[in-house]
Every structure is written in structure tokens, then in C-alpha cells.
Design a protein around this motif. Structure first.
Motif, PDB file in Angstrom:
ATOM      1  N   LEU A   1      23.786 -14.344  11.944  1.00  0.00           N
ATOM      2  CA  LEU A   1      23.604 -13.045  12.575  1.00  0.00           C
ATOM      3  C   LEU A   1      24.022 -13.173  14.037  1.00  0.00           C
ATOM      4  N   SER A   2      24.896 -12.298  14.491  1.00  0.00           N
ATOM      5  CA  SER A   2      25.332 -12.353  15.887  1.00  0.00           C
ATOM      6  C   SER A   2      24.909 -11.084  16.612  1.00  0.00           C
ATOM      7  N   ILE A   3      24.519 -11.243  17.849  1.00  0.00           N
ATOM      8  CA  ILE A   3      24.110 -10.128  18.703  1.00  0.00           C
ATOM      9  C   ILE A   3      24.907 -10.277  19.993  1.00  0.00           C
ATOM     10  N   GLY A   4      25.628  -9.232  20.364  1.00  0.00           N
ATOM     11  CA  GLY A   4      26.457  -9.346  21.549  1.00  0.00           C
ATOM     12  C   GLY A   4      26.667  -8.028  22.256  1.00  0.00           C
ATOM     13  N   PRO A   5      27.225  -8.081  23.443  1.00  0.00           N
ATOM     14  CA  PRO A   5      27.464  -6.866  24.222  1.00  0.00           C
ATOM     15  C   PRO A   5      28.583  -6.020  23.616  1.00  0.00           C
ATOM     16  N   HIS A   6      28.506  -4.749  23.873  1.00  0.00           N
ATOM     17  CA  HIS A   6      29.514  -3.772  23.437  1.00  0.00           C
ATOM     18  C   HIS A   6      29.593  -2.736  24.553  1.00  0.00           C
ATOM     19  N   PRO A   7      30.757  -2.134  24.791  1.00  0.00           N
ATOM     20  CA  PRO A   7      30.857  -1.139  25.873  1.00  0.00           C
ATOM     21  C   PRO A   7      29.850   0.009  25.752  1.00  0.00           C
ATOM     22  N   GLU A   8      29.399   0.304  24.533  1.00  0.00           N
ATOM     23  CA  GLU A   8      28.470   1.411  24.342  1.00  0.00           C
ATOM     24  C   GLU A   8      27.045   0.969  24.072  1.00  0.00           C
ATOM     25  N   GLY A   9      26.764  -0.329  24.100  1.00  0.00           N
ATOM     26  CA  GLY A   9      25.412  -0.817  23.832  1.00  0.00           C
ATOM     27  C   GLY A   9      25.436  -2.277  23.435  1.00  0.00           C
ATOM     28  N   VAL A  10      24.848  -2.577  22.283  1.00  0.00           N
ATOM     29  CA  VAL A  10      24.800  -3.934  21.748  1.00  0.00           C
ATOM     30  C   VAL A  10      25.281  -3.873  20.308  1.00  0.00           C
ATOM     31  N   VAL A  11      26.067  -4.867  19.906  1.00  0.00           N
ATOM     32  CA  VAL A  11      26.555  -4.917  18.531  1.00  0.00           C
ATOM     33  C   VAL A  11      25.828  -6.044  17.797  1.00  0.00           C
ATOM     34  N   VAL A  12      25.364  -5.740  16.582  1.00  0.00           N
ATOM     35  CA  VAL A  12      24.705  -6.716  15.722  1.00  0.00           C
ATOM     36  C   VAL A  12      25.577  -6.861  14.488  1.00  0.00           C
ATOM     37  N   GLY A  13      25.970  -8.082  14.188  1.00  0.00           N
ATOM     38  CA  GLY A  13      26.846  -8.303  13.043  1.00  0.00           C
ATOM     39  C   GLY A  13      26.725  -9.717  12.524  1.00  0.00           C
ATOM     40  N   TRP A  14      27.736 -10.136  11.814  1.00  0.00           N
ATOM     41  CA  TRP A  14      27.763 -11.450  11.204  1.00  0.00           C
ATOM     42  C   TRP A  14      28.826 -12.301  11.861  1.00  0.00           C
ATOM     43  N   SER A  15      28.466 -13.521  12.188  1.00  0.00           N
ATOM     44  CA  SER A  15      29.484 -14.472  12.609  1.00  0.00           C
ATOM     45  C   SER A  15      29.947 -15.206  11.350  1.00  0.00           C
ATOM     46  N   PRO A  16      31.161 -15.656  11.319  1.00  0.00           N
ATOM     47  CA  PRO A  16      31.654 -16.302  10.099  1.00  0.00           C
ATOM     48  C   PRO A  16      31.121 -17.732   9.964  1.00  0.00           C
ATOM     49  N   GLY A  17      29.795 -17.880   9.931  1.00  0.00           N
ATOM     50  CA  GLY A  17      29.174 -19.200   9.843  1.00  0.00           C
ATOM     51  C   GLY A  17      29.562 -19.942   8.580  1.00  0.00           C
ATOM     52  N   GLU A  18      29.502 -21.223   8.643  1.00  0.00           N
ATOM     53  CA  GLU A  18      29.835 -22.042   7.490  1.00  0.00           C
ATOM     54  C   GLU A  18      28.547 -22.475   6.806  1.00  0.00           C
ATOM     55  N   GLU A  19      28.183 -21.765   5.782  1.00  0.00           N
ATOM     56  CA  GLU A  19      26.991 -22.064   5.017  1.00  0.00           C
ATOM     57  C   GLU A  19      27.340 -23.080   3.932  1.00  0.00           C
ATOM     58  N   PRO A  20      26.362 -23.875   3.466  1.00  0.00           N
ATOM     59  CA  PRO A  20      26.652 -24.857   2.424  1.00  0.00           C
ATOM     60  C   PRO A  20      27.212 -24.217   1.149  1.00  0.00           C
ATOM     61  N   ASP A  21      26.777 -23.015   0.832  1.00  0.00           N
ATOM     62  CA  ASP A  21      27.244 -22.321  -0.373  1.00  0.00           C
ATOM     63  C   ASP A  21      28.346 -21.323  -0.078  1.00  0.00           C
ATOM     64  N   GLY A  22      28.943 -21.387   1.087  1.00  0.00           N
ATOM     65  CA  GLY A  22      29.982 -20.443   1.460  1.00  0.00           C
ATOM     66  C   GLY A  22      29.396 -19.293   2.257  1.00  0.00           C
ATOM     67  N   PRO A  23      30.234 -18.381   2.731  1.00  0.00           N
ATOM     68  CA  PRO A  23      29.736 -17.252   3.529  1.00  0.00           C
ATOM     69  C   PRO A  23      28.927 -16.306   2.642  1.00  0.00           C
ATOM     70  N   PRO A  24      28.004 -15.556   3.248  1.00  0.00           N
ATOM     71  CA  PRO A  24      27.204 -14.606   2.472  1.00  0.00           C
ATOM     72  C   PRO A  24      28.097 -13.570   1.795  1.00  0.00           C
ATOM     73  N   SER A  25      27.692 -13.150   0.621  1.00  0.00           N
ATOM     74  CA  SER A  25      28.464 -12.147  -0.112  1.00  0.00           C
ATOM     75  C   SER A  25      28.358 -10.795   0.583  1.00  0.00           C
ATOM     76  N   GLY A  26      29.227  -9.882   0.188  1.00  0.00           N
ATOM     77  CA  GLY A  26      29.194  -8.534   0.749  1.00  0.00           C
ATOM     78  C   GLY A  26      27.869  -7.848   0.498  1.00  0.00           C
ATOM     79  N   LEU A  27      27.270  -8.088  -0.687  1.00  0.00           N
ATOM     80  CA  LEU A  27      25.977  -7.469  -0.988  1.00  0.00           C
ATOM     81  C   LEU A  27      24.879  -8.034  -0.096  1.00  0.00           C
ATOM     82  N   ALA A  28      24.911  -9.343   0.139  1.00  0.00           N
ATOM     83  CA  ALA A  28      23.904  -9.960   1.015  1.00  0.00           C
ATOM     84  C   ALA A  28      24.049  -9.431   2.439  1.00  0.00           C
ATOM     85  N   ARG A  29      25.275  -9.315   2.902  1.00  0.00           N
ATOM     86  CA  ARG A  29      25.504  -8.779   4.248  1.00  0.00           C
ATOM     87  C   ARG A  29      25.007  -7.340   4.337  1.00  0.00           C
TER      88      ARG A  29
END
Length: 108
Positions: A29-57
Motif C-alpha cells: 500500500l502506498s500513500i503519497g502526495p498529489h497536486p489535489e490531496g493525497v493518493v493511496v494506491g498499490w506499489s508493485p511490491g514483490e510478494e512471495p506469491d506474486g503481486p496481489p490479484s485485481g480482486l484483492a486490490r
């Protein structure tokens, strides 16, 4: 209205209190600045089982949005599947005019 740093801290605290892993680096989970506020999203972390699926996200994004809305933030989804979080502007509600009393009716 809160400044950018205060908004970032408030969003991070709200998510951490709700049980989200907000530690820098370790969490996908990434939290960072945005010109209009704060953006919360996913960083492309390397999980042991691969990146989270679209449904998990989608599930985590929806849960994060719910937590933030309950804390009074304005939350919208971006085209990239992230959340844009802004401070809610205070709303001034004019006092309601007192309703006129209905005339009494006598039956009989």
C-alpha cells in the motif's frame, strides 16, 4: 483546510488505526502526495506469491475508501485504480425555517 503534510499524516494515521500496514517500503500500500490531496494506491511490491490479484486490490481499495470516508475525508477513485483523498470543506447549513403550525381542525 489542512496543509499537504497534515493531510498525509491524517490519512496515514486513519489507515494505520484501521489495521492497514502503512510502513514505508514493507507494505504494498502506498500513500503519497498529489497536486489535489493525497493518493493511496498499490506499489508493485514483490510478494512471495506474486503481486496481489485485481480482486484483492479492489477489495483493499474499497476497504481503505470506506475507512477514509468514515473519517470525514472526500475520496474519489482515479483512473489508475488509486484513491484520491482530500479534506472535506466545512459545510455551512442555514438554519431551517420553522414550519408553520397547521391550523387546528374541529371535527364534529
Amino acid at each position: 483546510m489542512a496543509d499537504d503534510r497534515e493531510l498525509f499524516e491524517d490519512v496515514t494515521e486513519a489507515l494505520a488505526r484501521a489495521g492497514f500496514d502503512t510502513a514505508p517500503g514493507a507494505s504494498p500500500l502506498s500513500i503519497g502526495p498529489h497536486p489535489e490531496g493525497v493518493v493511496v494506491g498499490w506499489s508493485p511490491g514483490e510478494e512471495p506469491d506474486g503481486p496481489p490479484s485485481g480482486l484483492a486490490r479492489a477489495a483493499v481499495t474499497g476497504a481503505a475508501a470506506l475507512v477514509l470516508r468514515e473519517r470525514g475525508f472526500l475520496v474519489t477513485e482515479t483512473g489508475e485504480g488509486c484513491l484520491l483523498v482530500r479534506c472535506a470543506e466545512p459545510v455551512t447549513v442555514p438554519p431551517e425555517a420553522e414550519a408553520e403550525a397547521a391550523p387546528e381542525q374541529w371535527w364534529g
